[in-house]
Design an enzyme around this catalytic site. Structure first.
Site, mmCIF file in Angstrom:
data_model
loop_
_atom_site.group_PDB
_atom_site.id
_atom_site.type_symbol
_atom_site.label_atom_id
_atom_site.label_comp_id
_atom_site.label_asym_id
_atom_site.label_seq_id
_atom_site.Cartn_x
_atom_site.Cartn_y
_atom_site.Cartn_z
ATOM 1 C CB CYS A 283 45.750 13.401 39.478
ATOM 2 S SG CYS A 283 46.284 11.792 38.872
ATOM 3 N NE ARG A 288 45.638 14.631 35.347
ATOM 4 C CZ ARG A 288 44.470 15.277 35.431
ATOM 5 N NH1 ARG A 288 44.392 16.544 35.055
ATOM 6 N NH2 ARG A 288 43.391 14.673 35.889
#
Length: 333
Positions: A283, A288
């Site tokens: 990411c 994330r």
């Protein structure tokens, strides 16, 4: 009995017979099928939690008083824990407790061991992690814990803070006190972590692996470098050549829980990820992508590593191939 902000409903006995998740194919069932340990250990507070990477809010409330359970909050926003947390939960700050604060690295063996001891965690302790933002950094915590050998005993609370609060379950403002453990120091495993050289080899087609970029479509295309308001940036926008884009949030239901297993398998299969090849999740700074790593690795049982260098490392590197569909340069139009 703990003093809580809200009245807690009377607890059932400690031996809850089943993990209470929705009927039908669930991530919990897939985790068991994917190779989580079968059977029961004396240390596990409830038999069915042993085989699953997830626990439900109902299960957790009924087992809060188990002596071999530790609940740990890892949230993004500061002050969330202090305003009220799951009774008995300990607070772990991802940006200080789970990383080295000078070098860009996960917490080293000594630092992680000190954290585990402070939390009273042994290798036979069932640890339930949860947090805000649909468990972003709780999943990061699970990834760090896994590198130190705490895999099957570490779970995520399905739905995280969002679901717990929506169901008006009890909250507490006190910081719990526990006896320190004697957690042993071990080197961090390298099997779950991808490095810059790994992704560069995939980008140059020197390694036959998949890169799953879980950022937003605008980040992936290069239209923006990062979500608005975040401090970590790169001098280039776009994505790593050969990577596919499945935003992390597509794996989550509106209530914060993970989608059923068959939906998850279909979601990733449509992007060419079916478990037949190793996957590297990526990411911006690796948080994330740790959520997607948890889904792929712990829930679906796919071979997966997390690239925590992610775009802030790759997009700042000199002389590497980049795909920029939007044609932006240095963040300009």
């Amino acid at each position: 009995m703990r003093k809580t902000i809200m009245f807690r409903s009377s607890l059932a006995g400690a031996a809850l017979a089943a993990l209470l998740l929705p009927a039908g194919p669930t991530p919990a069932a897939a985790g068991a099928a994917a190779g989580a340990k079968a059977g029961t250990t004396a240390a596990s507070p409830v038999r069915d939690a042993e085989a699953s990477p997830l626990v439900s809010t109902e299960w957790l409330e009924k087992n809060l008083d188990s002596g071999k359970l530790r609940v740990v909050e890892v949230s993004v926003d500061p002050g969330v824990y202090e305003r009220g947390h799951i009774p008995g939960a300990h607070n772990v700050a991802w940006h200080t407790d789970l990383v080295e604060t000078v070098s860009r690295d996960i917490a080293g063996p000594d630092k992680f061991a000190a954290l585990a001891r402070r939390l009273g965690i042994d290798r036979d302790t069932t640890v339930v992690l949860y947090g805000d933002n649909n468990n972003w950094f709780a999943a990061w915590g699970a990834w760090v814990f896994a590198q130190y050998g705490l895999v099957d005993t570490v779970k995520l609370l399905d739905g995280g803070r969002k679901k717990w609060e929506a169901e008006k379950r009890p909250l507490d403002t006190r910081t719990p006190e526990v006896a320190a453990s004697a957690f042993a120091v071990t080197p961090a495993s390298t099997a779950l972590r991808a490095r810059f050289t790994d992704v560069l080899a995939v980008a140059r087609k020197e390694r036959n692996e998949k890169i799953l970029d879980i950022r937003s479509p605008d980040e992936f295309s290069g239209k923006i470098i990062a979500p608005a308001g975040v401090p970590e940036l790169a001098v280039r926008a776009g994505h790593i050549p050969g990577s596919v884009n499945v935003p992390w949030g597509k794996a989550v239901n509106p209530d914060g829980t993970l989608k059923p297993v068959e939906e998850l398998r279909k979601l990733y299969a449509e992007a060419g990820i079916d478990g037949s090849k190793p996957v590297i999740t990526s990411c911006r700074i690796g948080e994330r992508s740790s959520h997607s790593w948890f889904v792929l690795s712990r829930v679906l049982g796919y071979p997966a590593r997390n690239y925590d260098g992610s775009w802030t490392e790759y997009g700042n590197a000199v002389g590497v191939p980049v795909v920029n569909l939007a044609g932006t340069v240095w963040g300009g139009k």
